[in-house]
Write a protein that holds these residues in place. Structure first.
Motif, PDB file in Angstrom:
ATOM      1  N   HIS A  38      18.702 -14.468   0.171  1.00 57.42           N
ATOM      2  CA  HIS A  38      19.594 -15.557  -0.232  1.00 57.42           C
ATOM      3  C   HIS A  38      20.189 -15.342  -1.619  1.00 57.42           C
ATOM      4  N   ASP A  39      19.463 -14.682  -2.511  1.00 54.30           N
ATOM      5  CA  ASP A  39      19.946 -14.546  -3.884  1.00 54.30           C
ATOM      6  C   ASP A  39      20.021 -13.083  -4.320  1.00 54.30           C
ATOM      7  N   VAL A  40      18.903 -12.552  -4.837  1.00 56.96           N
ATOM      8  CA  VAL A  40      18.938 -11.217  -5.444  1.00 56.96           C
ATOM      9  C   VAL A  40      17.767 -10.372  -4.962  1.00 56.96           C
ATOM     10  N   ILE A  41      18.045  -9.098  -4.695  1.00 54.73           N
ATOM     11  CA  ILE A  41      16.985  -8.110  -4.500  1.00 54.73           C
ATOM     12  C   ILE A  41      17.392  -6.842  -5.240  1.00 54.73           C
ATOM     13  N   GLN A  42      16.426  -6.248  -5.930  1.00 51.49           N
ATOM     14  CA  GLN A  42      16.640  -4.972  -6.608  1.00 51.49           C
ATOM     15  C   GLN A  42      15.522  -4.011  -6.222  1.00 51.49           C
ATOM     16  N   TRP A  43      15.935  -2.817  -5.805  1.00 57.96           N
ATOM     17  CA  TRP A  43      14.988  -1.750  -5.496  1.00 57.96           C
ATOM     18  C   TRP A  43      14.987  -0.745  -6.643  1.00 57.96           C
ATOM     19  N   ARG A  44      13.794  -0.371  -7.099  1.00 59.14           N
ATOM     20  CA  ARG A  44      13.653   0.649  -8.132  1.00 59.14           C
ATOM     21  C   ARG A  44      12.637   1.698  -7.682  1.00 59.14           C
ATOM     22  N   SER A  45      12.819   2.912  -8.180  1.00 59.77           N
ATOM     23  CA  SER A  45      11.818   3.955  -7.961  1.00 59.77           C
ATOM     24  C   SER A  45      11.259   4.366  -9.310  1.00 59.77           C
ATOM     25  N   ASP A  46      10.077   5.006  -9.303  1.00 57.97           N
ATOM     26  CA  ASP A  46       9.482   5.399 -10.581  1.00 57.97           C
ATOM     27  C   ASP A  46      10.184   6.607 -11.189  1.00 57.97           C
ATOM     28  N   HIS A  47      11.220   7.117 -10.489  1.00 62.40           N
ATOM     29  CA  HIS A  47      12.003   8.226 -11.025  1.00 62.40           C
ATOM     30  C   HIS A  47      13.234   7.737 -11.788  1.00 62.40           C
ATOM     31  N   GLN A  48      13.543   6.445 -11.663  1.00 63.83           N
ATOM     32  CA  GLN A  48      14.815   5.948 -12.176  1.00 63.83           C
ATOM     33  C   GLN A  48      14.646   4.505 -12.643  1.00 63.83           C
ATOM     34  N   ASN A  49      15.018   4.217 -13.905  1.00 63.46           N
ATOM     35  CA  ASN A  49      14.854   2.875 -14.454  1.00 63.46           C
ATOM     36  C   ASN A  49      15.851   1.882 -13.866  1.00 63.46           C
ATOM     37  N   SER A  50      17.094   2.321 -13.693  1.00 63.40           N
ATOM     38  CA  SER A  50      18.104   1.429 -13.133  1.00 63.40           C
ATOM     39  C   SER A  50      17.879   1.280 -11.632  1.00 63.40           C
ATOM     40  N   PRO A  51      18.312   0.163 -11.045  1.00 64.71           N
ATOM     41  CA  PRO A  51      18.106  -0.049  -9.605  1.00 64.71           C
ATOM     42  C   PRO A  51      18.760   1.052  -8.765  1.00 64.71           C
ATOM     43  N   VAL A  52      18.045   1.498  -7.726  1.00 64.17           N
ATOM     44  CA  VAL A  52      18.628   2.468  -6.801  1.00 64.17           C
ATOM     45  C   VAL A  52      19.413   1.752  -5.708  1.00 64.17           C
ATOM     46  N   ALA A  53      19.133   0.454  -5.529  1.00 61.11           N
ATOM     47  CA  ALA A  53      19.866  -0.357  -4.558  1.00 61.11           C
ATOM     48  C   ALA A  53      19.678  -1.822  -4.922  1.00 61.11           C
ATOM     49  N   PHE A  62      26.781  -5.589  -3.813  1.00 62.40           N
ATOM     50  CA  PHE A  62      26.027  -4.858  -2.790  1.00 62.40           C
ATOM     51  C   PHE A  62      26.177  -3.381  -3.120  1.00 62.40           C
ATOM     52  N   ASN A  63      25.077  -2.754  -3.554  1.00 63.26           N
ATOM     53  CA  ASN A  63      25.226  -1.424  -4.127  1.00 63.26           C
ATOM     54  C   ASN A  63      24.015  -0.549  -3.821  1.00 63.26           C
ATOM     55  N   THR A  64      24.278   0.723  -3.534  1.00 63.92           N
ATOM     56  CA  THR A  64      23.230   1.737  -3.485  1.00 63.92           C
ATOM     57  C   THR A  64      23.622   2.853  -4.437  1.00 63.92           C
ATOM     58  N   SER A  65      22.640   3.338  -5.192  1.00 62.69           N
ATOM     59  CA  SER A  65      22.899   4.360  -6.200  1.00 62.69           C
ATOM     60  C   SER A  65      22.850   5.741  -5.570  1.00 62.69           C
ATOM     61  N   ASP A  66      23.687   6.634  -6.057  1.00 65.36           N
ATOM     62  CA  ASP A  66      23.635   8.023  -5.598  1.00 65.36           C
ATOM     63  C   ASP A  66      22.589   8.770  -6.419  1.00 65.36           C
ATOM     64  N   GLY A  67      23.036   9.521  -7.432  1.00 67.62           N
ATOM     65  CA  GLY A  67      22.090  10.241  -8.269  1.00 67.62           C
ATOM     66  C   GLY A  67      21.256  11.210  -7.461  1.00 67.62           C
ATOM     67  N   ARG A  68      19.956  11.114  -7.603  1.00 68.15           N
ATOM     68  CA  ARG A  68      19.052  12.060  -6.957  1.00 68.15           C
ATOM     69  C   ARG A  68      18.934  11.827  -5.453  1.00 68.15           C
ATOM     70  N   PHE A  69      19.487  10.727  -4.944  1.00 65.88           N
ATOM     71  CA  PHE A  69      19.363  10.440  -3.513  1.00 65.88           C
ATOM     72  C   PHE A  69      20.551  10.951  -2.692  1.00 65.88           C
ATOM     73  N   THR A  70      21.664  11.238  -3.336  1.00 66.19           N
ATOM     74  CA  THR A  70      22.841  11.844  -2.687  1.00 66.19           C
ATOM     75  C   THR A  70      23.098  11.314  -1.275  1.00 66.19           C
ATOM     76  N   ASP A  71      23.508  10.070  -1.204  1.00 68.61           N
ATOM     77  CA  ASP A  71      23.914   9.429   0.057  1.00 68.61           C
ATOM     78  C   ASP A  71      22.790   9.301   1.081  1.00 68.61           C
ATOM     79  N   LYS A  72      21.549   9.309   0.634  1.00 63.03           N
ATOM     80  CA  LYS A  72      20.419   9.170   1.555  1.00 63.03           C
ATOM     81  C   LYS A  72      19.999   7.718   1.751  1.00 63.03           C
ATOM     82  N   LEU A  73      20.486   6.809   0.907  1.00 66.93           N
ATOM     83  CA  LEU A  73      20.025   5.425   0.930  1.00 66.93           C
ATOM     84  C   LEU A  73      20.907   4.545   1.801  1.00 66.93           C
ATOM     85  N   GLN A  74      20.250   3.641   2.521  1.00 67.31           N
ATOM     86  CA  GLN A  74      20.961   2.631   3.308  1.00 67.31           C
ATOM     87  C   GLN A  74      20.257   1.300   3.105  1.00 67.31           C
TER      88      GLN A  74
END
Length: 212
Positions: A38-53, A62-74
């Motif tokens: 309904h409001d906010v969700i942020q996904w983080r990994s221990d490899h990256q401080n900023s949200p990966v999604a 509505f966002n997914t980060s590239d970086g080390r994941f190179t289009d692997k995130l959905q």
């Protein structure tokens, strides 16, 4: 005159860390357990401080980060569940979901371990081949499906009896599939789907049966 002041407290809850073990090349979905964000969700990994999604309904984000994941995130736009496709060993680590609303905040953490393993089998006609799930023991809410040629050929879960058919035998503890007295027509791509309340794992295994 005394004024009354109402104070609202947001409830914060955190689940225990959920272990997830997969093989290189698998697709894994980390489930939020919710039907709608309904409001906010942020996904983080221990490899990256900023949200990966992330999803922010109010900000229209509505966002997914590239970086080390190179289009692997959905990212599931309704539930906020995160899928990592074609996962590699460098993607092992902790994944944390922070789910926030005006009433509560939920923290979920998954410890993802990615191992390298052979996902192809070569056997001679007439031999038995075992397709491994790499599951030590099926849990109460687990479901395992084996699919060949877009047809479910075997299924097992704790709530139902295991399904064996002809030359196909399922291991009742691990869900691994044995194909006995193999034929050349057994060659092809086998798909494994492991579902639980915590995650979904998709895996492909190639089987080649050679003649005598």
């Amino acid at each position: 005159m005394t004024k009354s002041v109402s104070v609202c407290f947001a409830v914060v809850s955190a689940d225990a860390v959920k272990p997830v073990s997969v093989l290189v090349g698998d697709s894994v979905t980390l489930l939020t357990g919710l039907t709608y964000i309904h409001d906010v969700i942020q996904w983080r990994s221990d490899h990256q401080n900023s949200p990966v999604a992330e999803i922010d309904r109010k900000a229209g984000l509505f966002n997914t980060s590239d970086g080390r994941f190179t289009d692997k995130l959905q990212l599931d736009c309704l539930t906020g569940s995160l899928t990592i496709r074609n996962i590699g060993t460098r993607h092992s680590g902790l994944y944390k979901a922070d789910i926030s609303s005006s009433k509560h905040t939920i923290h979920k953490t998954f410890n993802v371990t990615v191992r390298d393993a052979v996902k192809s089998e070569l056997v001679t006609k007439g031999e038995t081949v075992t397709l491994q799930t790499n599951v030590t023991e099926i849990q109460k809410d687990d479901q395992i499906l084996w699919i060949f040629g877009e047809i479910v050929i075997a299924e097992i879960n704790k709530a139902a009896q295991r399904f064996n058919k002809g030359r196909l035998k399922l291991n009742n503890q691990t869900g691994s599939l044995n194909i006995t007295n193999t034929k050349t027509t057994d060659s092809g791509l086998y798909e494994l789907k492991i579902s639980s309340s915590r995650h979904i794992i998709l895996r492909r295994i190639t089987v080649t049966v050679t003649g005598e």
